[in-house]
Design an enzyme around this catalytic site. Structure first.
Site, PDB file in Angstrom:
ATOM      1  N   GLN A  92     -18.061  31.507  87.563  1.00 65.20           N
ATOM      2  CA  GLN A  92     -17.581  31.433  86.193  1.00 65.20           C
ATOM      3  C   GLN A  92     -16.789  32.703  85.886  1.00 65.20           C
ATOM      4  OE1 GLN A  92     -17.631  28.902  84.405  1.00 65.20           O
ATOM      5  NE2 GLN A  92     -19.518  27.721  84.598  1.00 65.20           N
TER       6      GLN A  92
ATOM      7  N   ILE B  53      -5.180   7.129  82.629  1.00 64.94           N
ATOM      8  CA  ILE B  53      -4.239   6.483  81.726  1.00 64.94           C
ATOM      9  C   ILE B  53      -4.968   6.121  80.426  1.00 64.94           C
ATOM     10  CG2 ILE B  53      -2.814   5.630  83.625  1.00 64.94           C
ATOM     11  CD1 ILE B  53      -4.044   2.848  83.118  1.00 64.94           C
ATOM     12  N   PRO B  54      -4.263   6.066  79.311  1.00 63.44           N
ATOM     13  CA  PRO B  54      -4.931   5.843  78.024  1.00 63.44           C
ATOM     14  C   PRO B  54      -5.848   4.631  77.976  1.00 63.44           C
ATOM     15  CG  PRO B  54      -2.681   6.554  77.649  1.00 63.44           C
ATOM     16  CD  PRO B  54      -2.817   6.346  79.133  1.00 63.44           C
TER      17      PRO B  54
ATOM     18  N   ARG C 139     -27.637  27.136  85.718  1.00 65.61           N
ATOM     19  CA  ARG C 139     -28.361  27.909  86.721  1.00 65.61           C
ATOM     20  C   ARG C 139     -29.312  28.974  86.188  1.00 65.61           C
ATOM     21  NH1 ARG C 139     -22.981  28.533  90.326  1.00 65.61           N
ATOM     22  NH2 ARG C 139     -22.103  27.944  88.295  1.00 65.61           N
TER      23      ARG C 139
ATOM     24  N   LEU D 142     -18.175  14.143  82.158  1.00 62.82           N
ATOM     25  CA  LEU D 142     -17.402  13.580  83.273  1.00 62.82           C
ATOM     26  C   LEU D 142     -15.916  13.894  83.151  1.00 62.82           C
ATOM     27  CD1 LEU D 142     -19.150  10.091  83.638  1.00 62.82           C
ATOM     28  CD2 LEU D 142     -19.724  12.275  84.715  1.00 62.82           C
ATOM     29  N   LYS D 143     -15.523  14.556  82.086  1.00 62.28           N
ATOM     30  CA  LYS D 143     -14.149  15.042  81.901  1.00 62.28           C
ATOM     31  C   LYS D 143     -13.111  13.938  82.148  1.00 62.28           C
ATOM     32  CE  LYS D 143     -15.380  19.812  82.998  1.00 62.28           C
ATOM     33  NZ  LYS D 143     -16.797  19.597  83.373  1.00 62.28           N
TER      34      LYS D 143
ATOM     35  N   THR E 235     -13.790  27.085  82.527  1.00 60.73           N
ATOM     36  CA  THR E 235     -14.291  28.459  82.497  1.00 60.73           C
ATOM     37  C   THR E 235     -14.359  29.096  83.883  1.00 60.73           C
ATOM     38  OG1 THR E 235     -16.551  27.570  82.458  1.00 60.73           O
ATOM     39  CG2 THR E 235     -15.598  28.221  80.356  1.00 60.73           C
TER      40      THR E 235
END
Length: 237
Positions: free
Chosen positions: A193, A65-66, A214, A60-61, A123
């Site tokens: 990509q 905020i911290p 894929r 989910l990257k 990427t």
């Protein structure tokens, strides 16, 4: 090599995801759950993977905020994620908070939390998109290493990197880091990509895990595609 292959469950429905997991059951033990499947049926597929004794990589990257990231990492660990991603562009304070969230979980429950993986430059991006889209003038490899080094200095030991930067990070930061490599294509086709390569190239360039979507899930025979990928990782094809 089977344990080093992660399959991305980027399909539209819970039923489709279950079919992929069932078909690949003998070959794959780790599955990536990204934004789209998580929003669509995330908790159901997580429960299903657990019932099949499979691991999941929550992609989910995190970038916030911290305090929010610390809480999110804690909850992801409590959910049972084996791996999770956060953006290294969030700076040292956010990365430290993520590590604190993992540690809080581990201290409370007495078991290991998720492996934290720092994302540097996606990427899908190349030098042109880095310069004109993010307004970063540095060469792409320099930008990637700078972000990774920044995160490494505060304790992060896992990273997501293209096949072209995996070796760079291992050589410069050390073999104590874990590198997970997306952008894998069996025939060097790249679609969206920009920095993609074959499984064998990624492994030869020190990737610890590869993520394949894929080329496996869209194949006519996903199981055979997974087997071919594993053979390519071993250099047997």
């Amino acid at each position: 090599m089977k344990d080093r292959l992660i399959v991305a469950l980027d399909v539209d429905t819970f039923e489709d995801a279950c079919m992929i997991v069932d078909e690949l059951s003998d070959e794959v033990s780790i599955y990536k759950i990204g934004l789209a499947p998580f929003i669509g049926y995330g908790f159901k597929i997580i429960d299903y993977l657990k019932s099949k004794d499979k691991k999941f990589f929550l992609d989910l990257k995190f970038f916030d905020i911290p305090n929010t990231v610390e809480l999110a990492v804690y909850q992801a660990c409590a959910m049972g994620a084996s791996m999770l991603t956060l953006h290294t562009i969030g700076a040292k304070s956010m990365i430290e908070a993520a590590i604190s969230g993992k540690k809080r979980y581990e201290d409370k429950f007495g078991k290991s939390g998720a492996m934290l993986l720092g994302v540097t430059i996606l990427t899908s991006m190349d030098q042109e998109s880095l310069t004109n889209g993010m307004f970063i003038e540095k060469p792409i490899e320099e930008a990637i290493f700078g972000l990774a080094k920044n995160a490494y200095e505060v304790g992060l030991r896992g990273f997501v990197a293209s096949p072209f930067e995996a070796k760079l990070l291992k050589d410069k930061l050390g073999d104590d880091i874990v590198v997970v490599t997306p952008g894998i294509r069996m025939d060097n086709s790249k679609d969206d990509q920009k920095r993609a390569s074959t499984p064998r190239f990624a492994i030869e360039n020190k990737a610890d895990y590869i993520v394949v979507g894929r080329p496996i899930i869209k194949a006519k025979n996903p199981k055979q595609a997974a087997i071919a990928c594993i053979k390519n990782m071993k250099g047997e094809d």
